[in-house]
Scaffold this active site. Structure first.
Site, PDB file in Angstrom:
ATOM      1  N   HIS A 274      -5.439 -13.018 -14.352  1.00 24.23           N
ATOM      2  CA  HIS A 274      -5.778 -11.754 -15.005  1.00 24.23           C
ATOM      3  C   HIS A 274      -6.144 -11.945 -16.472  1.00 24.23           C
ATOM      4  O   HIS A 274      -7.133 -11.369 -16.940  1.00 24.23           O
ATOM      5  CB  HIS A 274      -4.621 -10.759 -14.897  1.00 24.23           C
ATOM      6  CG  HIS A 274      -4.298 -10.355 -13.494  1.00 24.23           C
ATOM      7  ND1 HIS A 274      -3.253  -9.507 -13.186  1.00 24.23           N
ATOM      8  CD2 HIS A 274      -4.875 -10.673 -12.307  1.00 24.23           C
ATOM      9  CE1 HIS A 274      -3.204  -9.332 -11.881  1.00 24.23           C
ATOM     10  NE2 HIS A 274      -4.180 -10.032 -11.317  1.00 24.23           N
TER      11      HIS A 274
ATOM     12  N   GLU B  39       2.817  -6.137 -16.073  1.00 25.72           N
ATOM     13  CA  GLU B  39       1.926  -7.263 -15.766  1.00 25.72           C
ATOM     14  C   GLU B  39       0.630  -7.141 -16.570  1.00 25.72           C
ATOM     15  O   GLU B  39       0.047  -6.063 -16.671  1.00 25.72           O
ATOM     16  CB  GLU B  39       1.624  -7.303 -14.255  1.00 25.72           C
ATOM     17  CG  GLU B  39       0.701  -8.464 -13.888  1.00 25.72           C
ATOM     18  CD  GLU B  39       0.610  -8.734 -12.388  1.00 25.72           C
ATOM     19  OE1 GLU B  39       1.302  -8.072 -11.592  1.00 25.72           O
ATOM     20  OE2 GLU B  39      -0.170  -9.635 -12.023  1.00 25.72           O
TER      21      GLU B  39
ATOM     22  N   HIS C 196       2.164  -3.093 -12.013  1.00 31.92           N
ATOM     23  CA  HIS C 196       0.873  -2.927 -12.666  1.00 31.92           C
ATOM     24  C   HIS C 196       0.964  -1.635 -13.468  1.00 31.92           C
ATOM     25  O   HIS C 196       1.254  -0.585 -12.882  1.00 31.92           O
ATOM     26  CB  HIS C 196      -0.240  -2.819 -11.626  1.00 31.92           C
ATOM     27  CG  HIS C 196      -0.426  -4.059 -10.814  1.00 31.92           C
ATOM     28  ND1 HIS C 196      -1.357  -4.166  -9.810  1.00 31.92           N
ATOM     29  CD2 HIS C 196       0.195  -5.264 -10.865  1.00 31.92           C
ATOM     30  CE1 HIS C 196      -1.308  -5.377  -9.289  1.00 31.92           C
ATOM     31  NE2 HIS C 196      -0.365  -6.063  -9.899  1.00 31.92           N
TER      32      HIS C 196
ATOM     33  N   HIS D  73       2.670 -15.356 -13.485  1.00 33.55           N
ATOM     34  CA  HIS D  73       1.972 -15.424 -12.202  1.00 33.55           C
ATOM     35  C   HIS D  73       0.949 -16.532 -12.336  1.00 33.55           C
ATOM     36  O   HIS D  73       0.007 -16.417 -13.128  1.00 33.55           O
ATOM     37  CB  HIS D  73       1.254 -14.105 -11.893  1.00 33.55           C
ATOM     38  CG  HIS D  73       2.167 -13.045 -11.359  1.00 33.55           C
ATOM     39  ND1 HIS D  73       1.820 -11.715 -11.321  1.00 33.55           N
ATOM     40  CD2 HIS D  73       3.405 -13.133 -10.797  1.00 33.55           C
ATOM     41  CE1 HIS D  73       2.801 -11.019 -10.766  1.00 33.55           C
ATOM     42  NE2 HIS D  73       3.783 -11.859 -10.449  1.00 33.55           N
TER      43      HIS D  73
ATOM     44  N   GLU E 289       0.534 -16.706  -6.605  1.00 32.27           N
ATOM     45  CA  GLU E 289      -0.046 -15.596  -5.823  1.00 32.27           C
ATOM     46  C   GLU E 289      -1.445 -16.005  -5.399  1.00 32.27           C
ATOM     47  O   GLU E 289      -2.391 -15.223  -5.483  1.00 32.27           O
ATOM     48  CB  GLU E 289      -0.154 -14.327  -6.660  1.00 32.27           C
ATOM     49  CG  GLU E 289       1.108 -13.833  -7.289  1.00 32.27           C
ATOM     50  CD  GLU E 289       0.843 -12.630  -8.189  1.00 32.27           C
ATOM     51  OE1 GLU E 289      -0.011 -12.740  -9.091  1.00 32.27           O
ATOM     52  OE2 GLU E 289       1.480 -11.601  -7.966  1.00 32.27           O
TER      53      GLU E 289
ATOM     54  N   ARG F  60       0.830  -1.218   0.000  1.00 36.14           N
ATOM     55  CA  ARG F  60       0.000   0.000   0.000  1.00 36.14           C
ATOM     56  C   ARG F  60       0.861   1.263   0.000  1.00 36.14           C
ATOM     57  O   ARG F  60       0.370   2.359   0.270  1.00 36.14           O
ATOM     58  CB  ARG F  60      -0.945  -0.009   1.203  1.00 36.14           C
ATOM     59  CG  ARG F  60      -1.810  -1.234   1.285  1.00 36.14           C
ATOM     60  CD  ARG F  60      -3.151  -1.050   0.574  1.00 36.14           C
ATOM     61  NE  ARG F  60      -3.685  -2.321   0.143  1.00 36.14           N
ATOM     62  CZ  ARG F  60      -4.142  -2.579  -1.083  1.00 36.14           C
ATOM     63  NH1 ARG F  60      -4.118  -1.664  -2.021  1.00 36.14           N
ATOM     64  NH2 ARG F  60      -4.628  -3.758  -1.388  1.00 36.14           N
TER      65      ARG F  60
ATOM     66  N   TYR G 272       1.135  -1.645  -4.989  1.00 37.19           N
ATOM     67  CA  TYR G 272      -0.099  -1.405  -5.750  1.00 37.19           C
ATOM     68  C   TYR G 272      -0.430   0.075  -5.874  1.00 37.19           C
ATOM     69  O   TYR G 272      -1.140   0.480  -6.778  1.00 37.19           O
ATOM     70  CB  TYR G 272      -1.295  -2.076  -5.044  1.00 37.19           C
ATOM     71  CG  TYR G 272      -1.231  -3.558  -4.970  1.00 37.19           C
ATOM     72  CD1 TYR G 272      -0.770  -4.317  -6.052  1.00 37.19           C
ATOM     73  CD2 TYR G 272      -1.662  -4.228  -3.837  1.00 37.19           C
ATOM     74  CE1 TYR G 272      -0.740  -5.693  -5.985  1.00 37.19           C
ATOM     75  CE2 TYR G 272      -1.643  -5.612  -3.764  1.00 37.19           C
ATOM     76  CZ  TYR G 272      -1.176  -6.336  -4.838  1.00 37.19           C
ATOM     77  OH  TYR G 272      -1.156  -7.695  -4.766  1.00 37.19           O
TER      78      TYR G 272
ATOM     79  N   HIS H 211       7.931  -7.296  -6.775  1.00 36.03           N
ATOM     80  CA  HIS H 211       6.660  -6.706  -7.192  1.00 36.03           C
ATOM     81  C   HIS H 211       6.560  -5.291  -6.634  1.00 36.03           C
ATOM     82  O   HIS H 211       6.752  -5.073  -5.445  1.00 36.03           O
ATOM     83  CB  HIS H 211       5.498  -7.576  -6.692  1.00 36.03           C
ATOM     84  CG  HIS H 211       4.191  -7.297  -7.357  1.00 36.03           C
ATOM     85  ND1 HIS H 211       3.613  -6.050  -7.381  1.00 36.03           N
ATOM     86  CD2 HIS H 211       3.333  -8.117  -8.041  1.00 36.03           C
ATOM     87  CE1 HIS H 211       2.461  -6.115  -8.048  1.00 36.03           C
ATOM     88  NE2 HIS H 211       2.270  -7.354  -8.459  1.00 36.03           N
TER      89      HIS H 211
ATOM     90  N   ASP I 138     -10.581  -9.960 -11.133  1.00 35.61           N
ATOM     91  CA  ASP I 138      -9.302 -10.086 -10.433  1.00 35.61           C
ATOM     92  C   ASP I 138      -9.446 -10.618  -9.004  1.00 35.61           C
ATOM     93  O   ASP I 138      -9.073  -9.942  -8.043  1.00 35.61           O
ATOM     94  CB  ASP I 138      -8.536  -8.748 -10.445  1.00 35.61           C
ATOM     95  CG  ASP I 138      -7.098  -8.916  -9.955  1.00 35.61           C
ATOM     96  OD1 ASP I 138      -6.665 -10.066  -9.729  1.00 35.61           O
ATOM     97  OD2 ASP I 138      -6.408  -7.897  -9.789  1.00 35.61           O
TER      98      ASP I 138
HETATM   99 ZN    ZN Z   1      -4.416 -10.122  -9.359  1.00 35.26          ZN
HETATM  100 FE    FE Z   2      -0.211 -11.084 -10.560  1.00 32.14          FE
HETATM  101 FE    FE Z   3       0.436  -8.021  -9.555  1.00 31.58          FE
END
Ligand code: ZN
Ligand code: FE
Ligand code: FE
Length: 276
Positions: free
Chosen positions: A179, A142, A107, A211, A256, A37, A70, A67, A224
């Site tokens: 996704h 991604e 992302h 992923h 994940e 976050r 987000y 990663h 998602d």
């Molecule tokens: Zn996802």
């Molecule tokens: Fe992913």
């Molecule tokens: Fe991701």
């Protein structure tokens, strides 16, 4: 050999993640570079990285995928948030360049009503201001489920970003099975067709990581929601085909799925038993 691992907590550092990966039978792993976050990263611990690289060689950890948080939105409407995304990525790459062959997944962003063309341009602008010729880390876009105004919901959108980036040799793609399935690509009934389309639009040489997730929902639902392997709309049979596919089988796979560490260990065992 199947290259498989899962998302791990980075709170103990690299060596701790390496040991945890080996303990659960993994030979790769993914982690968040900082709180997902947002927030500050921990101080760079070169001693820990040296110890990890040594441990990694002895124990055969093939791939490390970082990663991005987000909260990073390269195509936000707010210039301050775009600046935050850029600075976060710069700092993350500076750190990751100390890890052998590091991959950095992010992302692409959400255009928040500005339209995908503006979104694509802003994402490319950020990458053009961040990427440097001497950088070693490979940046992965991604593939997204297309929730809300997410950019990267189609192979064409990913291609459009790559086309606008000057140092595009630093860019690859991470395909998230949940996704793309949510995005409407039928990897259950037409895996070959989807991979042909990926190759035609993006180029399979860009595909650097998978992923590996099942989806709680169905084809094209743009939701998602990840599911455990074999407990969603994709299913174990299709996932077995994915990990064994000649065009995918040598890539690193990262789970994940909604699991604790014991659950991940069981899924890794299961997937190894499905790999021919
Ligand atoms: Zn996802
Ligand atoms: Fe992913
Ligand atoms: Fe991701």
């Amino acid at each position: 050999m199947l290259i498989i691992g899962c998302h791990l907590s980075s709170s103990g550092g690299y060596l701790a993640m390496g040991k945890e990966a080996v303990r659960i039978g993994a030979n790769d792993f993914q982690f968040f570079t900082r709180n997902p976050r947002g927030g500050a990263a921990k101080p760079l611990d070169l001693e820990d990285i040296r110890a990890f690289e040594e441990y990694r060689k002895e124990n055969g950890i093939v791939s490390v995928l970082a990663h991005a948080p987000y909260t990073m939105n390269a195509c936000s409407k707010d210039a301050g948030l775009r600046e935050f995304a850029k600075n976060t990525m710069l700092d993350d790459i500076f750190r990751l360049d100390n890890i052998e062959g590091a991959l950095y997944n992010f992302h692409p962003g959400s255009h928040v009503g500005q339209g995908e063309d503006v979104g694509i341009q802003l994402i490319a602008d950020m990458l053009n201001s961040v990427l440097k010729p001497e950088q070693k880390t490979t940046i992965l876009l991604e593939t997204m489920a297309g929730k809300g105004s997410e950019v990267g919901r189609s192979f064409e959108e990913i291609r459009a970003i790559i086309d606008k980036v000057e140092l595009d040799e630093k860019l690859g793609v991470c395909l998230d099975t949940c996704h793309v399935f949510d995005g409407g690509y039928d990897i259950v009934n037409n895996l070959d067709g989807v991979l042909d389309e990926f190759d035609r639009v993006i180029g399979l040489e860009r595909l650097k990581a998978i992923h590996l997730n099942d989806s709680l929902n169905f084809l094209g639902c743009h939701k998602d929601r990840h599911a455990k392997i074999g407990e969603g709309g994709i299913g174990l049979q299709a996932i077995t085909k994915i990990i064994n596919h000649p065009k995918l089988r040598n890539l690193p796979f990262f789970l994940e799925t909604p699991n604790d560490i014991d659950g991940y260990q069981r899924e890794i065992e299961l997937l190894k038993s499905c790999y021919k």
